[in-house]
Motif scaffolding. Structure first.
Motif, short mmCIF file in Angstrom:
data_model
loop_
_atom_site.label_atom_id
_atom_site.label_comp_id
_atom_site.label_asym_id
_atom_site.label_seq_id
_atom_site.Cartn_x
_atom_site.Cartn_y
_atom_site.Cartn_z
N CYS A 22 60.49 4.19 -8.79
CA CYS A 22 60.41 4.58 -10.21
C CYS A 22 61.38 3.75 -11.03
O CYS A 22 62.29 3.11 -10.50
N LEU A 23 61.16 3.75 -12.33
CA LEU A 23 62.12 3.26 -13.31
C LEU A 23 62.68 4.49 -14.00
O LEU A 23 61.96 5.46 -14.22
N TRP A 24 63.94 4.47 -14.33
CA TRP A 24 64.50 5.59 -15.08
C TRP A 24 65.69 5.13 -15.89
O TRP A 24 66.36 4.15 -15.57
N SER A 25 65.92 5.83 -16.98
CA SER A 25 67.07 5.54 -17.83
C SER A 25 67.37 6.77 -18.66
O SER A 25 66.50 7.61 -18.89
N PRO A 26 68.62 6.88 -19.14
CA PRO A 26 68.94 7.96 -20.06
C PRO A 26 68.14 7.80 -21.35
O PRO A 26 67.72 6.69 -21.71
N ARG A 27 67.93 8.90 -22.04
CA ARG A 27 67.25 8.83 -23.34
C ARG A 27 68.25 8.62 -24.47
O ARG A 27 67.88 8.18 -25.55
N LYS A 28 69.52 8.95 -24.21
CA LYS A 28 70.55 8.80 -25.24
C LYS A 28 71.86 8.35 -24.62
O LYS A 28 72.11 8.60 -23.45
N LYS A 29 72.68 7.72 -25.44
CA LYS A 29 74.03 7.36 -25.00
C LYS A 29 74.92 8.61 -25.07
O LYS A 29 74.50 9.65 -25.58
N GLU A 30 76.13 8.49 -24.56
CA GLU A 30 77.06 9.62 -24.58
C GLU A 30 77.34 10.12 -25.99
O GLU A 30 77.62 11.31 -26.17
N ASP A 31 77.26 9.24 -26.99
CA ASP A 31 77.51 9.65 -28.37
C ASP A 31 76.26 10.24 -29.03
O ASP A 31 76.20 10.43 -30.23
N ASP A 32 75.22 10.51 -28.22
CA ASP A 32 73.97 11.15 -28.65
C ASP A 32 73.04 10.22 -29.45
O ASP A 32 72.08 10.68 -30.03
N HIS A 33 73.33 8.93 -29.47
CA HIS A 33 72.46 7.96 -30.14
C HIS A 33 71.51 7.30 -29.14
O HIS A 33 71.85 7.16 -27.96
N LYS A 34 70.36 6.88 -29.62
CA LYS A 34 69.41 6.16 -28.78
C LYS A 34 69.87 4.72 -28.63
O LYS A 34 70.60 4.20 -29.48
N TRP A 35 69.43 4.07 -27.55
CA TRP A 35 69.78 2.68 -27.32
C TRP A 35 68.49 1.90 -27.13
O TRP A 35 67.62 2.29 -26.34
N GLY A 36 68.34 0.79 -27.83
CA GLY A 36 67.11 0.00 -27.84
C GLY A 36 66.60 -0.38 -26.47
O GLY A 36 65.39 -0.32 -26.22
N PHE A 37 67.47 -0.77 -25.55
CA PHE A 37 67.02 -1.16 -24.22
C PHE A 37 66.33 0.00 -23.51
O PHE A 37 65.32 -0.17 -22.85
N TRP A 38 66.90 1.18 -23.63
CA TRP A 38 66.31 2.34 -22.97
C TRP A 38 65.03 2.78 -23.66
O TRP A 38 64.12 3.29 -23.01
N GLU A 39 64.94 2.59 -24.96
CA GLU A 39 63.74 2.98 -25.70
C GLU A 39 62.52 2.15 -25.28
O GLU A 39 61.39 2.61 -25.41
N THR A 40 62.73 0.94 -24.76
CA THR A 40 61.58 0.14 -24.33
C THR A 40 60.84 0.77 -23.16
O THR A 40 59.67 0.44 -22.92
N MET A 41 61.47 1.67 -22.44
CA MET A 41 60.80 2.38 -21.35
C MET A 41 59.53 3.06 -21.85
O MET A 41 58.56 3.20 -21.12
N ARG A 42 59.53 3.50 -23.11
CA ARG A 42 58.39 4.19 -23.68
C ARG A 42 57.18 3.27 -23.85
O ARG A 42 56.07 3.75 -24.07
N GLN A 43 57.38 1.97 -23.74
CA GLN A 43 56.29 1.01 -23.93
C GLN A 43 55.60 0.62 -22.61
O GLN A 43 54.59 -0.07 -22.64
N VAL A 44 56.16 1.02 -21.48
CA VAL A 44 55.56 0.68 -20.19
C VAL A 44 54.23 1.42 -20.05
O VAL A 44 54.14 2.62 -20.34
N LEU A 45 53.21 0.69 -19.61
CA LEU A 45 51.87 1.26 -19.44
C LEU A 45 51.45 1.16 -17.97
O LEU A 45 51.92 0.27 -17.25
N PRO A 46 50.54 2.03 -17.54
CA PRO A 46 50.03 1.91 -16.18
C PRO A 46 49.48 0.50 -15.92
O PRO A 46 48.88 -0.10 -16.81
#
Length: 103
Positions: A22-46
């Protein structure tokens, strides 16, 4: 679309969370902000191809590739217990000959 997974310590992952599973990453940083690198996970398609780069930056090596079996799911528990994560299921892991960083 091809993707690159970068992992410094993949051998420390528990079963079900390892390279090629699997691929996995946090959805937010410790300061509760999103991080662009992790947000790209949402673009992965089957059926997207994922190349796996493992090890410390000076010793990193491509260890294989996989195919995405799903898009990103939002989950509430990961290898370290309760946490908000993105997770993409993988299939068809094909290792390279040298796997010293993923064993």
């Amino acid at each position: 679309m091809p993707w690159l997974e970068m992992s410094r310590t993949p051998a420390a992952r528990p079963s079900g969370w390892r390279v090629g599973e699997c691929l996995w990453s946090p959805r937010k940083k410790e300061d509760d902000h999103k991080w662009g690198f992790w947000e790209t996970m949402r673009q992965v398609l089957p059926d997207d191809v994922v190349f796996h780069l493992c090890g410390d930056s000076s010793k990193a090596a491509f260890v294989g590739y996989s195919v995405a079996a799903s898009g990103a799911a939002l989950i509430e528990s990961g290898p370290n217990g309760p946490e908000e994560l993105y997770r993409v299921e993988l299939k068809d892991y094909t290792p390279r000959a040298c796997q010293k960083f993923c064993v």
